[in-house]
Design a protein around this motif. Sequence first.
Motif, PDB file in Angstrom:
ATOM      1  N   MET A 176       0.827  -1.209   0.000  1.00 36.29           N
ATOM      2  CA  MET A 176       0.000   0.000   0.000  1.00 36.29           C
ATOM      3  C   MET A 176       0.858   1.254   0.000  1.00 36.29           C
ATOM      4  SD  MET A 176      -3.223   0.826  -0.019  1.00 36.29           S
ATOM      5  CE  MET A 176      -4.237   2.299   0.264  1.00 36.29           C
ATOM      6  N   ALA A 177       1.990   1.201   0.677  1.00 37.24           N
ATOM      7  CA  ALA A 177       2.841   2.380   0.803  1.00 37.24           C
ATOM      8  C   ALA A 177       3.640   2.670  -0.461  1.00 37.24           C
ATOM      9  CB  ALA A 177       3.796   2.200   1.974  1.00 37.24           C
ATOM     10  N   GLN A 178       3.652   1.726  -1.409  1.00 37.89           N
ATOM     11  CA  GLN A 178       4.414   1.936  -2.631  1.00 37.89           C
ATOM     12  C   GLN A 178       3.669   2.766  -3.661  1.00 37.89           C
ATOM     13  OE1 GLN A 178       5.527  -1.983  -3.915  1.00 37.89           O
ATOM     14  NE2 GLN A 178       7.107  -2.223  -2.344  1.00 37.89           N
ATOM     15  N   ASN A 179       2.337   2.782  -3.570  1.00 38.46           N
ATOM     16  CA  ASN A 179       1.548   3.550  -4.537  1.00 38.46           C
ATOM     17  C   ASN A 179       0.339   4.184  -3.849  1.00 38.46           C
ATOM     18  OD1 ASN A 179       0.598   4.625  -6.923  1.00 38.46           O
ATOM     19  ND2 ASN A 179      -0.419   2.740  -7.582  1.00 38.46           N
ATOM     20  N   PRO A 180       0.410   5.490  -3.550  1.00 38.26           N
ATOM     21  CA  PRO A 180       1.517   6.406  -3.841  1.00 38.26           C
ATOM     22  C   PRO A 180       2.723   6.160  -2.936  1.00 38.26           C
ATOM     23  CG  PRO A 180      -0.165   7.523  -2.573  1.00 38.26           C
ATOM     24  CD  PRO A 180      -0.728   6.162  -2.889  1.00 38.26           C
ATOM     25  N   ILE A 233       6.925   2.762   4.120  1.00 37.54           N
ATOM     26  CA  ILE A 233       7.620   1.581   3.590  1.00 37.54           C
ATOM     27  C   ILE A 233       8.620   1.053   4.605  1.00 37.54           C
ATOM     28  CG2 ILE A 233       9.283   0.826   1.847  1.00 37.54           C
ATOM     29  CD1 ILE A 233       7.842   2.551  -0.169  1.00 37.54           C
ATOM     30  N   GLN A 234       9.371   1.965   5.231  1.00 43.15           N
ATOM     31  CA  GLN A 234      10.354   1.535   6.233  1.00 43.15           C
ATOM     32  C   GLN A 234       9.680   0.882   7.435  1.00 43.15           C
ATOM     33  OE1 GLN A 234      12.700   4.994   7.132  1.00 43.15           O
ATOM     34  NE2 GLN A 234      13.780   4.981   5.165  1.00 43.15           N
ATOM     35  N   VAL A 235       8.586   1.465   7.900  1.00 49.55           N
ATOM     36  CA  VAL A 235       7.867   0.897   9.045  1.00 49.55           C
ATOM     37  C   VAL A 235       7.332  -0.491   8.712  1.00 49.55           C
ATOM     38  CG1 VAL A 235       5.847   1.177  10.535  1.00 49.55           C
ATOM     39  CG2 VAL A 235       7.277   3.155   9.995  1.00 49.55           C
ATOM     40  N   ALA A 236       6.720  -0.647   7.529  1.00 54.22           N
ATOM     41  CA  ALA A 236       6.173  -1.942   7.125  1.00 54.22           C
ATOM     42  C   ALA A 236       7.281  -2.968   6.933  1.00 54.22           C
ATOM     43  CB  ALA A 236       5.356  -1.791   5.849  1.00 54.22           C
ATOM     44  N   ASP A 237       8.407  -2.542   6.365  1.00 50.89           N
ATOM     45  CA  ASP A 237       9.530  -3.452   6.151  1.00 50.89           C
ATOM     46  C   ASP A 237      10.093  -3.935   7.486  1.00 50.89           C
ATOM     47  OD1 ASP A 237      11.613  -4.620   4.270  1.00 50.89           O
ATOM     48  OD2 ASP A 237      12.866  -3.418   5.600  1.00 50.89           O
ATOM     49  N   GLN A 238      10.237  -3.030   8.453  1.00 46.20           N
ATOM     50  CA  GLN A 238      10.729  -3.411   9.767  1.00 46.20           C
ATOM     51  C   GLN A 238       9.771  -4.363  10.473  1.00 46.20           C
ATOM     52  OE1 GLN A 238      13.778  -2.577  10.928  1.00 46.20           O
ATOM     53  NE2 GLN A 238      13.337  -4.005  12.609  1.00 46.20           N
ATOM     54  N   ALA A 239       8.456  -4.154  10.278  1.00 49.27           N
ATOM     55  CA  ALA A 239       7.465  -5.051  10.877  1.00 49.27           C
ATOM     56  C   ALA A 239       7.602  -6.463  10.308  1.00 49.27           C
ATOM     57  CB  ALA A 239       6.058  -4.509  10.643  1.00 49.27           C
ATOM     58  N   VAL A 240       7.829  -6.580   9.001  1.00 50.22           N
ATOM     59  CA  VAL A 240       8.027  -7.898   8.380  1.00 50.22           C
ATOM     60  C   VAL A 240       9.275  -8.571   8.943  1.00 50.22           C
ATOM     61  CG1 VAL A 240       8.507  -9.088   6.215  1.00 50.22           C
ATOM     62  CG2 VAL A 240       6.809  -7.263   6.262  1.00 50.22           C
ATOM     63  N   VAL A 241      10.377  -7.806   9.064  1.00 49.75           N
ATOM     64  CA  VAL A 241      11.628  -8.360   9.588  1.00 49.75           C
ATOM     65  C   VAL A 241      11.458  -8.832  11.023  1.00 49.75           C
ATOM     66  CG1 VAL A 241      14.015  -7.815  10.178  1.00 49.75           C
ATOM     67  CG2 VAL A 241      13.061  -7.017   8.015  1.00 49.75           C
ATOM     68  N   ASP A 242      10.788  -8.032  11.836  1.00 45.49           N
ATOM     69  CA  ASP A 242      10.585  -8.406  13.240  1.00 45.49           C
ATOM     70  C   ASP A 242       9.773  -9.688  13.361  1.00 45.49           C
ATOM     71  OD1 ASP A 242      11.997  -6.163  13.956  1.00 45.49           O
ATOM     72  OD2 ASP A 242      10.230  -4.923  14.356  1.00 45.49           O
ATOM     73  N   GLU A 243       8.739  -9.823  12.594  1.00 47.49           N
ATOM     74  CA  GLU A 243       7.914 -11.030  12.664  1.00 47.49           C
ATOM     75  C   GLU A 243       8.678 -12.250  12.169  1.00 47.49           C
ATOM     76  OE1 GLU A 243       5.120 -11.598  14.043  1.00 47.49           O
ATOM     77  OE2 GLU A 243       4.799  -9.511  14.634  1.00 47.49           O
ATOM     78  N   LEU A 244       9.505 -12.097  11.132  1.00 45.07           N
ATOM     79  CA  LEU A 244      10.327 -13.216  10.657  1.00 45.07           C
ATOM     80  C   LEU A 244      11.344 -13.635  11.714  1.00 45.07           C
ATOM     81  CD1 LEU A 244      10.943 -12.185   6.923  1.00 45.07           C
ATOM     82  CD2 LEU A 244       9.497 -14.032   7.777  1.00 45.07           C
ATOM     83  N   LYS A 245      11.925 -12.651  12.414  1.00 39.91           N
ATOM     84  CA  LYS A 245      12.860 -12.977  13.495  1.00 39.91           C
ATOM     85  C   LYS A 245      12.151 -13.730  14.612  1.00 39.91           C
ATOM     86  CE  LYS A 245      16.219  -9.224  12.886  1.00 39.91           C
ATOM     87  NZ  LYS A 245      16.808  -7.995  13.497  1.00 39.91           N
ATOM     88  N   ALA A 246      10.953 -13.290  14.964  1.00 38.14           N
ATOM     89  CA  ALA A 246      10.199 -13.957  16.025  1.00 38.14           C
ATOM     90  C   ALA A 246       9.882 -15.400  15.646  1.00 38.14           C
ATOM     91  CB  ALA A 246       8.911 -13.178  16.312  1.00 38.14           C
TER      92      ALA A 246
END
Length: 464
Positions: free
Chosen positions: A94-98, A104-117
Amino acid sequence: MDTLTPKSALNSKNKLARTFQKVINLRTSNNGICMLTSQSNVKEDFFTDRNSQQFDKNDIDARGRQQRAVLEALVAKLFAGITSIKAAYAELQMAQNPYNCEAIQVADQAVVDELKAISELKRSFLRKELDLSPQVTLMLAEIQEQQGLMKTYEITIKKLETEADLKDSNITSLQNQLDNSNSLNKCLYKRLNSSGSLSMFDNLRLTVLNVTHFVQFLHHTLRSIRSFVKLMIRKMDSEHWDLDAAVKFIEPDAVFTNPSHRFFAFESFVNISLFQGFNCPQFQPSDHSQRQPPLETHCNRLFFDKFKKLTNVNPRHFLSHNPNSSFAKFTRAKYLHLVHAKMECSLFGNLNQRKLVNSGGVPDSSFFVAFAEMAKRVWLLHCLAFSIDEEVSIFQVRKNCRYSEVYMECVAEEASFNSGEIAGGNGGGELSVGFTVVPGFKIGKTVIQSQVYLSPVTTTPASR
């Protein structure tokens, strides 16, 4: 050194014997006690083994239930993490358009955190180091999953709202294009209906007014009428009218050499409605058999002033600001007479335009704009006719009259019939008037030809 006497020795021997006897009795009693104790221990061990086996089975069942609860909690936590990743990924898209760098950074960090968990959960599972409280973990996993779903739904709603806004924007853009097209069409209709500029009549003076000016203005008026008739036919055709049936209703006995000549039947219908009452100074129906007397000079001036006043005026604006003027009353009366209620309902789907006209309003439709321009030309032609210091009258040729070049003009040269076509009509190749398309005019001694559509003369044996 003491010596033992026999008595003392006997006493000592008895004492030792008693001691040994006591020891023997003590050992015997101890052995019995040990045997009893041993037997009682055997019985106790028997009952203890049975209870311990029951306790071990219950413990195994409890441990199984505990492990199953832990695994369920583990799976629930895993699914909750996947739901959170899905929600974060949706937010990333959603953050890519517009484009929104911070989102984008917040969503990317959320994905990384969940993968780490999830990776840490896998490591703990493989090492058998899971420290989970099943009930608490299940509750937290349910909360996390619901939060992820709510976030996904919110993102979906935002996406749908964005798409709806985009569609609204496209609709607005298309509506603007449609409005521009309608405006352009209105301009084109005005140009068509105006049938040329009327600037040539700006410097016209009453003292130099003559029949030639009337003929020139009649030419512009007829072109405006024909433009409106074309528009009316297009509207009827778009609404899937049976044009042949409509022509039969207007001119039941008409014979056309070309299907396109049906146009003249509609033009005849419009002209009959518009020019009805033209002989009357008030432009109202009157007894055409009574000739109108010449007007006084001041009346000629009055009609000429009306002509000059409306020549270069937008008819719609004039009608809006002068709803009680004689021209407004004329336009309303002609519209309500020409455009029947059933016809309007068929063309526009309702009677709103008719109700608006009847109440003194001015519809903002291309159809009415074209009609108003046509009505203005007919009204001005009437004013110009009565501005001339001559007797004015209008005439219409009866059907089946012999064609006369003095009083008539054929509207379609290609409508002439050759001898082969009329041979079956027993007319000897003669032509007669099928119907009048445009009425003729008499101004003083000048005759302006009527325009007629010709048909072959059909005579019956009884009429010979």
